[in-house]
Write an enzyme that holds these catalytic residues in place. Sequence first.
Site, PDB file in Angstrom:
ATOM      1  N   TRP A  84      35.556  21.619 -23.689  1.00  7.00           N
ATOM      2  CA  TRP A  84      36.051  21.226 -22.624  1.00  7.00           C
ATOM      3  C   TRP A  84      37.176  20.534 -23.215  1.00  7.00           C
ATOM      4  CZ3 TRP A  84      34.975  18.914 -17.822  1.00  7.00           C
ATOM      5  CH2 TRP A  84      36.073  19.003 -16.910  1.00  7.00           C
TER       6      TRP A  84
ATOM      7  N   ALA B 196      27.406  24.869 -17.078  1.00  4.64           N
ATOM      8  CA  ALA B 196      28.703  25.190 -15.682  1.00  4.64           C
ATOM      9  C   ALA B 196      28.523  27.146 -15.498  1.00  4.64           C
ATOM     10  CB  ALA B 196      30.061  24.976 -15.997  1.00  4.64           C
TER      11      ALA B 196
ATOM     12  N   ASP C   8      25.408  20.359 -20.555  1.00  3.46           N
ATOM     13  CA  ASP C   8      26.467  20.888 -19.072  1.00  3.46           C
ATOM     14  C   ASP C   8      26.289  22.187 -19.320  1.00  3.46           C
ATOM     15  OD1 ASP C   8      28.613  21.343 -18.172  1.00  3.46           O
ATOM     16  OD2 ASP C   8      29.870  19.969 -18.872  1.00  3.46           O
TER      17      ASP C   8
ATOM     18  N   LYS D  60      30.719  28.029  -9.938  1.00  2.00           N
ATOM     19  CA  LYS D  60      30.940  29.321 -10.865  1.00  2.00           C
ATOM     20  C   LYS D  60      30.159  30.485 -10.201  1.00  2.00           C
ATOM     21  CE  LYS D  60      34.054  26.847 -13.233  1.00  2.00           C
ATOM     22  NZ  LYS D  60      34.728  25.861 -13.695  1.00  2.00           N
TER      23      LYS D  60
HETATM   24  C1  LMR Z   1      38.226  25.407 -16.985  1.00  2.00           C
HETATM   25  O1  LMR Z   1      38.055  24.880 -17.912  1.00  2.00           O
HETATM   26  O2  LMR Z   1      38.968  25.991 -16.769  1.00  2.00           O
HETATM   27  C2  LMR Z   1      37.230  25.424 -15.897  1.00  2.00           C
HETATM   28  O3  LMR Z   1      35.971  24.210 -16.630  1.00  2.00           O
HETATM   29  C3  LMR Z   1      38.456  24.309 -14.352  1.00  2.00           C
HETATM   30  C4  LMR Z   1      38.791  22.970 -15.060  1.00  2.00           C
HETATM   31  O4  LMR Z   1      38.231  21.557 -13.721  1.00  2.00           O
HETATM   32  O5  LMR Z   1      39.137  22.799 -16.123  1.00  2.00           O
END
Ligand code: LMR
Length: 394
Positions: free
Chosen positions: A127, A210, A208, A243
């Site tokens: 991410w 999520a 992590d 989520k």
């Molecule tokens: C994403 O990866 O789209 C989500 O986790 C939202 C974000 O804050 O980036």
Amino acid sequence: MLNDLKTQPQDKILMLMQMYRDDPRDQKIDLGVGVYRNADGVTPIMRTVKTAEKQLWEAETTKAYTGLTGDPAFGAALSSLILGDSVPADRVASAAEPGGTGAVRQALELVKMTAPEATIWLSDPTWPNHNSIVKYLGLKTRNYRYFDEATRGVDFEGMMADLAQVAPGDVLLLHGCCHNPTGANLNMTEWADVADALAKTGAFPLIDLAYQGFGDGLEADAAPTRLLASRLSEMLIAASCSKNFGIYRERTGLLIGIAPDAKTRDLTQANLAFLNRQNFSFPPDHGARLVTMILNDPGLRADWEAELEETRLGMLRLREQLADELRRATGSDRFGFIAAHRGMFSRIGASPEQVERLRTEHGIYMVGDSRLNIAGLNEKTVPILAQAIADVGV
Ligand code: LMR
């Protein structure tokens, strides 16, 4: 003073969100930011969240501060959802944080306080905000191999070779389930090998988490975290409720610290409180309270689990439909991985130019690395996407 500020790099995911909003076309499709949308294209408030909100409105008598680490009942309820009975409660510290991002940030701040020289190992890719926060905090970072561009699965051999290089006390950031951005995940045998590697090198895991409940189910998605928690003496977990409870804007997250013993647990808890105090004092409470109510009320909990399961199965059906439509549109099986991936995302392997063409020519928005949000699709948009992917020659 403010004149001296530098222009900051824009977050690619949030930039895309804005471009989509500014696009006047009716037929546009948003597969960018990780937000669930139902078949009508709306991000609904879950029915149990609405019920809990009504009950809370009736019952809540004060908005006075909670504790620095939030209401302990929230920490207990969410820790139990994540950890089951994999680790005794007297080794578990926790603090409510503003969302999953807040939990990741506080986890890395904690690392910085106690081990400023530690290198943070991130999956390649990860991410983008992981990289950004680590860099912002001035921590050292390295990547470990993760995604195999050819198979669209995990490059497990490469990953294990890199994990063997991690020094004792370095931090290994792992996605507990539903890897973002790739959608490719380890199986439980592979997770056991990761636990062995961590035990051998003395590296420190930061998980992590999520998307619990978005992959193979609430229990299955927690299984890797539980395995590591039962095998290793300490770890951090940054959990998000955005989520699985659909409460994105309420900013509801939890940072869990598993300590080797009860005494270190107390020290960890005190440090989590200190860190919250420095950064924002008290964490947001509304979302955390709703989550606590839902998890602790058997009726609400059963209904929440059922609704979450409907959401998860809906995403799986979309994955299968997209893989089928792509087979039809391209006359090949090369997109079969989409049905095997789990979670909200899949990285489909389009070049930046193809991603750009999908946006300009077809009004289809996905992140530049070709990550698409499965939960942004519906039965009607899947064939349109499949045809567009075939048209731009992915
Ligand atoms: C994403 O990866 O789209 C989500 O986790 C939202 C974000 O804050 O980036």
